[in-house]
Motif scaffolding. Sequence first.
Motif, PDB file in Angstrom:
ATOM      1  N   UNK A  81       4.220   0.116   6.793  1.00 15.37           N
ATOM      2  CA  UNK A  81       5.460   0.768   5.440  1.00 15.37           C
ATOM      3  C   UNK A  81       6.141   2.015   5.911  1.00 15.37           C
TER       4      UNK A  81
ATOM      5  N   UNK B 127       2.536   2.603  -1.991  1.00 16.47           N
ATOM      6  CA  UNK B 127       4.477   2.285  -1.672  1.00 16.47           C
ATOM      7  C   UNK B 127       4.790   1.465  -2.546  1.00 16.47           C
ATOM      8  N   UNK B 128       5.605   1.588  -2.913  1.00 18.26           N
ATOM      9  CA  UNK B 128       6.466   0.685  -2.655  1.00 18.26           C
ATOM     10  C   UNK B 128       7.885   1.643  -2.372  1.00 18.26           C
TER      11      UNK B 128
ATOM     12  N   UNK C 170      11.383   1.127  -3.958  1.00 14.89           N
ATOM     13  CA  UNK C 170      12.674   1.988  -4.287  1.00 14.89           C
ATOM     14  C   UNK C 170      11.750   3.421  -4.073  1.00 14.89           C
TER      15      UNK C 170
ATOM     16  N   UNK D 127       9.259   0.180   7.304  1.00 15.99           N
ATOM     17  CA  UNK D 127      10.351   0.342   6.010  1.00 15.99           C
ATOM     18  C   UNK D 127      10.617   0.983   5.379  1.00 15.99           C
TER      19      UNK D 127
ATOM     20  N   UNK E 171      12.299  -1.690  -8.799  1.00 21.58           N
ATOM     21  CA  UNK E 171      12.186  -2.794  -9.139  1.00 21.58           C
ATOM     22  C   UNK E 171      10.921  -3.914  -9.003  1.00 21.58           C
ATOM     23  N   UNK E 172      10.158  -3.363  -7.619  1.00 20.71           N
ATOM     24  CA  UNK E 172       9.142  -4.145  -7.061  1.00 20.71           C
ATOM     25  C   UNK E 172       8.851  -3.920  -8.309  1.00 20.71           C
ATOM     26  N   UNK E 173       7.289  -4.412  -7.979  1.00 21.04           N
ATOM     27  CA  UNK E 173       6.020  -3.745  -8.344  1.00 21.04           C
ATOM     28  C   UNK E 173       5.127  -4.837  -7.291  1.00 21.04           C
ATOM     29  N   UNK E 174       4.307  -3.590  -7.165  1.00 23.99           N
ATOM     30  CA  UNK E 174       2.973  -4.343  -6.326  1.00 23.99           C
ATOM     31  C   UNK E 174       2.035  -5.181  -8.008  1.00 23.99           C
TER      32      UNK E 174
END
Lengths: 337, 267
Positions: free
Chosen positions: A101, A73-74, A76, A104, A191-194
């Motif tokens: 989740x 789950x990200x 963007x 958000x 632009x987010x990374x786990x």
Amino acid sequence: MYRGVMIIGEQRGGELHPVTYELLARGRALADKLSEELSCVVLGHDMERFAEGIIQRGADVVYIVDNPLLRNFLPRPYTSVLTRLAKEVKPEIVLAAATTQGRTIMPLVAAKLDTGLTADCTGLDIDPLDRSLLQTRPAIGGNVMATIKTPASRPQMATVRPKSTKPLSADKARSGRVVLKSYEKDMFTTCEELVRFVKDATQDVNVQDADIVVSGGKGLKTRDNFCMIEELASLFGAAVGATRDVVDLGWVGYPHQIGLSGKTVSPKLYIALGLSGSVQHLAGMQTSETIVAINKDPDAQIFKVADFGIVGDLFDVVPELIEKLKERKNGKLRREG
Amino acid sequence: MNIYVLLKQVPGTSDVKMDEETGTMIRTEHKNVINPLDENALAEAIRLRDVMPEAKVTAISMGPPHAQKALREAIALGADEAVLLSHRGFGGSDTLATSKALAKALVTLAGGKLGKNDLVLCGERATDGETGQVGPMVSAILDVPVVTYVRKIDCENHAIVAERVVEEGLELIKASLPAVVTVIKDINQPGFPTLSGKLKAKSREIPVITPLDLGLSSDDVGLQGSPTRVVKVFRPRLSRDTIMCRQDSAGTAVDNLISFLEERGVV
Ligand SMILES: Cc1cc2nc3c(=O)[nH]c(=O)nc-3n(C[C@H](O)[C@H](O)[C@H](O)COP(=O)(O)OP(=O)(O)OC[C@H]3O[C@@H](n4cnc5c(N)ncnc54)[C@H](O)[C@@H]3O)c2cc1C
Ligand SMILES: Cc1cc2nc3c(=O)[nH]c(=O)nc-3n(C[C@H](O)[C@H](O)[C@H](O)COP(=O)(O)OP(=O)(O)OC[C@H]3O[C@@H](n4cnc5c(N)ncnc54)[C@H](O)[C@@H]3O)c2cc1C
């Protein structure tokens, strides 16, 4: 023209989380009232294998968006895909779970769609007058319930509190369509990374999945006495719950906290010992199937929601109960052996 | 680096009154406080500023005129600047309208666009409306990344690494700046006002911004700009048919309880 009900399936670590089945039960009831279709969206990788189960539990259509980039789950990419899908399908209602989740992703999608969102609903219904969604939720520390409508914007969006409804049992005879959706690459850019996921063993308490919860409050007086709760719980094969005051005192960890600022549970049996039944605590357990309360104060609020109450000193009642349960167990074993 | 803290003033105790006609909260001037999680957000902003060269902390609140008290408190606690969005036109805003106003204020304060090192901090949720929707919505409107449920933040060049607490554990998330982060209680222990902060808070002008200043029309904010409507407010109703027993020395209460549980098939 916006039509039908859409629920957002919850995927965690490549598995379909059971809260999805609760959403399906909610969605099915609303779709039936509207005489419209219920659809379920699942984002992730290799998720198609869950489609049949989703149909058996109430969906008419399952949209699968499969991409390795959706594995975790990200915000963007999930927002891009869900916004696009909502624009294509045009459901009049969109529901997701009020989990980390869902809480958000839904505000992100609602803002992109420029529509309203109601948080953490415990009640959902259709207004017979105008077919709009009636969204009921607790607010202000559980002190009030508010019913909220989204009169002019579509879709009407809501997050639904987990464990506030029971899933439907699987009906093997149900049929439905599975639609595989694919999108161009730039829908998945992020632009987010786990970087890493660390499983937290202390979060494993799972009061939410337990059939029986035994909870203790400040009436236990000390951490040592709280062991009584743990013993009773193990006899019942139950999970241990607690009030906020008990968690603040450090007798047990936060994952055990039941209530507004803790977990919401809806077990078959909830046993409340030495806790007063504040509105905040009730907010987390009052939908339990059967509630038993033991308290020395006959006017304690907890008795108002109890099916069975004992007015008495828990330091007498609980040891007696433990003793009798043990006897019963041994008797049973002897009979069986 | 500019760190913006979105800060909401909330009723201090649970004695909140609702206007059952309009479904809005009746707020009185006294006993209002900074939303507890926003104090954590502010403390985190101050912590980050103190290790960053030339960083500045600006607290932004939308609310009635007396919300400036919360902003003065923020300055006393260490914020460098504070602005208040206050006007009748903002009244009755739901989370979308609130977020549009706050996002517009952020862009305006940043001179047209958030900078490459800017960070917006919010509480995960406020204690009155409790939706937890404002942070993510602001990020969607600004089209910047969001990280929710955060208990730790590390700043890197043009990026942050944050610990996000979810149901089953902990996610380590890297996000590019500018970004919005919503924080939970575990992130820190909020500090206390300092003497110099208190002095500064007393003398500081707190600019008041109206929808007009932000180029927002009445269709964007307030009740008109709000897609949701509270149509009914009521007290939660509880009550079941309770079987009550009194404990006695013969132990009948416990026997009755066990029979009751057997009847219900739970033991
Ligand atoms: C915003 C907010 C969020 C909150 N969130 C939560 C939440 O998520 N969960 C939660 O639980 N609380 C929450 N609270 C706190 C809540 O208001 C109460 O303070 C709390 O639930 C009380 O805990 P308690 O029942 O253990 O203690 P008390 O209210 O002190 O009750 C103790 C009970 O034990 C009984 N007792 C004492 N001795 C004995 C004995 N010997 N035998 C039998 N009975 C005995 C007493 O009669 C009394 O009823 C929240 C509060 C706020 C303001
Ligand atoms: C009973 C009731 C129920 C409601 N239910 C809903 C609903 O389901 N959906 C909906 O859209 N609206 C709802 N509202 C309206 C909503 O409460 C307001 O829009 C409010 O401004 C947002 O508050 P919140 O407490 O939900 O904020 P949250 O989203 O919980 O706040 C999260 C964070 O955002 C920031 N923030 C929030 N508000 C401000 C502000 N005014 N100024 C600065 N920073 C801020 C803070 O950092 C805060 O910690 C409801 C109102 C009431 C009275």
